[in-house]
Write an enzyme that holds these catalytic residues in place. Sequence first.
Site: not given
Length: 342
Positions: A152-154
Amino acid sequence: MKSEDDSLDQNDDELFEHYRFVASKGQEPLRVDKFLMNFIEYATRNKIQQAAKNGHIWVNGGIVKQNYKVKPDDEVKVLFEHPPHEFLLVPEDIPLDIVYEDEVLLVVNKPAGMVVHPGHGNYSGTLINALLHHIDNLPANSNERPGLVHRIDKDTSGLLVVAKTESAMTHLAKQFFDKTSEREYIALVWGDVEQDEGTIEGNIARNPKNRLQMQVFPEGNEGKEAVTHYKVLERFGYVSLVSCKLETGRTHQIRVHMKYIGHTLFNDERYGGEKILKGTTFTKYRQFVDNAFKILPRQALHAKTLGFVHPITGKHMRFDSEIPEDMSDCIDKWRHYAQHTR
């Protein structure tokens, strides 16, 4: 837009990261430092300007300054100094919020702000660094990223499953590929979503004019198939709280699909959600939204639910996580606003 990145040895003590981009035929004149900011994730303006000062930015084979204007079909190259690969995958004693763990896998609740794996601009402090400290001999996936089945994104918070053995990696990866895993996200989006529920379909690929963004190609002529099922949970007038279930798992899928139907995620800077996209022009409203941005200084997206079949027992496992405080406080603020403006 064509791009490639690789590593070039300059001497025994230095290693540089090399990027090459060819501007599209529709490229409007743009300073090369701003151009590169659109194409290299986590590359700060200072880092790009330093590369220019060091003579490490080339356009069409010639060294240029940071104010050079990129034109259609220009070939842009840049070199950045960064640590050798062997220094990227080092164990670091970073706390992990482990929801479940056994001998073959673990489920972790990733906080917003933590990068999942090392890369340009993030050479330490990642989830991988933390996992390597917690577990010996993590298996590598097809991208040589230890333990990762998905990511998942930062600035997205929430649940991830990590494989501790090669057989578990294969088994779990197949479930994600076959679309049998369960992934539900909670998102706060701009606008009053018209339908109570629906399905968004549209191939996703890199935006040819901004490599840090993904884009929907509805004709299916580019990119990979992407399917998102959404359901409105609450309506707050100018924003809506929605549940998004992934049938596929493309980069930025929910962020891109919701923008595609006109409902960009709240405070999603990369896709324009950090601007006031819906609402009034009243000063009090603008101040309210600015305060909401400060409460939630990231895109309003949380990976809330994760389900899969255990690689050994064959038992279906389902995990649920609480919406983190920053996002919950922002939702409450909008809920209170909606109740007092109706």
